[in-house]
Design a protein around this motif. Structure first.
Motif, mmCIF file in Angstrom:
data_model
loop_
_atom_site.group_PDB
_atom_site.id
_atom_site.type_symbol
_atom_site.label_atom_id
_atom_site.label_comp_id
_atom_site.label_asym_id
_atom_site.label_seq_id
_atom_site.Cartn_x
_atom_site.Cartn_y
_atom_site.Cartn_z
ATOM 1 N N GLY A 86 21.986 -57.486 4.417
ATOM 2 C CA GLY A 86 23.294 -58.120 4.491
ATOM 3 C C GLY A 86 23.776 -58.146 5.925
ATOM 4 N N PRO A 87 24.811 -58.909 6.196
ATOM 5 C CA PRO A 87 25.308 -59.072 7.559
ATOM 6 C C PRO A 87 25.643 -57.741 8.237
ATOM 7 N N ILE A 88 25.209 -57.622 9.479
ATOM 8 C CA ILE A 88 25.567 -56.485 10.333
ATOM 9 C C ILE A 88 26.157 -57.034 11.630
ATOM 10 N N MET A 89 25.411 -57.929 12.266
ATOM 11 C CA MET A 89 25.878 -58.522 13.520
ATOM 12 C C MET A 89 27.093 -59.400 13.221
ATOM 13 N N ASP A 90 28.109 -59.288 14.021
ATOM 14 C CA ASP A 90 29.360 -60.026 13.841
ATOM 15 C C ASP A 90 30.099 -59.642 12.558
ATOM 16 N N GLU A 91 29.765 -58.511 12.006
ATOM 17 C CA GLU A 91 30.478 -57.952 10.845
ATOM 18 C C GLU A 91 31.088 -56.646 11.326
ATOM 19 N N SER A 92 32.284 -56.337 10.896
ATOM 20 C CA SER A 92 32.844 -55.056 11.324
ATOM 21 C C SER A 92 32.001 -53.941 10.710
ATOM 22 N N ALA A 93 31.824 -52.872 11.467
ATOM 23 C CA ALA A 93 30.971 -51.761 11.014
ATOM 24 C C ALA A 93 31.445 -51.222 9.679
ATOM 25 N N GLY A 94 32.767 -51.188 9.478
ATOM 26 C CA GLY A 94 33.289 -50.683 8.213
ATOM 27 C C GLY A 94 32.853 -51.522 7.030
ATOM 28 N N VAL A 95 32.901 -52.838 7.165
ATOM 29 C CA VAL A 95 32.496 -53.736 6.084
ATOM 30 C C VAL A 95 30.989 -53.631 5.856
ATOM 31 N N GLU A 123 8.239 -52.297 3.041
ATOM 32 C CA GLU A 123 8.135 -51.051 2.269
ATOM 33 C C GLU A 123 8.907 -51.105 0.950
ATOM 34 N N ALA A 124 9.918 -51.957 0.889
ATOM 35 C CA ALA A 124 10.769 -52.015 -0.303
ATOM 36 C C ALA A 124 10.048 -52.675 -1.471
ATOM 37 N N ASP A 125 10.410 -52.231 -2.657
ATOM 38 C CA ASP A 125 9.897 -52.838 -3.881
ATOM 39 C C ASP A 125 10.830 -53.945 -4.355
ATOM 40 N N LEU A 126 12.080 -53.861 -3.933
ATOM 41 C CA LEU A 126 13.130 -54.761 -4.381
ATOM 42 C C LEU A 126 14.108 -54.919 -3.219
ATOM 43 N N ILE A 127 14.705 -56.100 -3.088
ATOM 44 C CA ILE A 127 15.681 -56.356 -2.030
ATOM 45 C C ILE A 127 17.038 -56.612 -2.684
ATOM 46 N N LEU A 128 18.071 -55.897 -2.222
ATOM 47 C CA LEU A 128 19.445 -56.131 -2.661
ATOM 48 C C LEU A 128 20.179 -56.771 -1.497
ATOM 49 N N VAL A 129 20.756 -57.954 -1.732
ATOM 50 C CA VAL A 129 21.347 -58.757 -0.665
ATOM 51 C C VAL A 129 22.842 -58.953 -0.869
ATOM 52 N N ASN A 130 23.596 -58.651 0.179
ATOM 53 C CA ASN A 130 25.007 -58.990 0.219
ATOM 54 C C ASN A 130 25.105 -60.358 0.887
ATOM 55 N N TYR A 131 25.314 -61.384 0.078
ATOM 56 C CA TYR A 131 25.442 -62.754 0.584
ATOM 57 C C TYR A 131 26.927 -63.116 0.597
ATOM 58 N N ASN A 132 27.677 -62.424 1.449
ATOM 59 C CA ASN A 132 29.119 -62.642 1.529
ATOM 60 C C ASN A 132 29.509 -63.644 2.601
ATOM 61 N N LYS A 133 28.554 -64.003 3.461
ATOM 62 C CA LYS A 133 28.783 -65.013 4.495
ATOM 63 C C LYS A 133 27.437 -65.413 5.069
ATOM 64 N N PRO A 134 27.361 -66.565 5.719
ATOM 65 C CA PRO A 134 26.101 -66.951 6.344
ATOM 66 C C PRO A 134 25.689 -65.927 7.401
#
Length: 137
Positions: A12-21, A68-79
């Protein structure tokens, strides 16, 4: 729990996302899924976005977690370019099962995310419930 499904990468978004979110949803995912799965959180590393000397490391470590992951969980809250790249790599190149959650209605989702996310649900809680229902004994 099935031995087949043990690790989940938290994309999920990290860059240009506030660290808290960026941390908040990942911490909630750990509470919801941490007893049954090992969660690979890219924020556990202490790299800084936009620093040239860490850019390649950020990408390489994240791609390693995706592999390494078996499954991916994605936060698609913004491009997000990074999130989109991880989803494409995981689905197209590695054939991973991808569960996303998003506030967007279907018609407002990127066709690329719709194509490469196996399942898109409206929120994290329902995504976690889906994962627990389908990927645990």
């Amino acid at each position: 729990m099935s031995e087949e499904w043990r690790k989940i990468y938290l994309s999920g978004p990290i860059m240009d996302e506030s660290a808290g979110v960026a941390r908040e949803w990942r911490n909630t995912a750990k509470l919801l899924l941490g007893e049954k799965f090992q969660l690979l959180d890219p924020m556990r590393r202490k790299f800084v976005d936009r620093e040239v000397d860490s850019a390649n490391e950020i990408v390489e470590f994240d791609l390693r977690d995706v592999r390494e992951a078996d499954l991916i969980l994605v936060n698609y809250n913004k491009p997000s370019i990074g999130t989109s790249m991880e989803v494409f790599y995981a689905a197209h190149d590695l054939g991973k099962f991808i569960v996303a959650f998003s506030p967007f209605e279907y018609q407002n989702c990127s066709p690329w995310m719709v194509r490469y996310c196996t399942k898109i649900l409206p929120d994290l809680e329902r995504a976690a419930e889906y994962i627990l229902t389908h990927f645990t004994d």
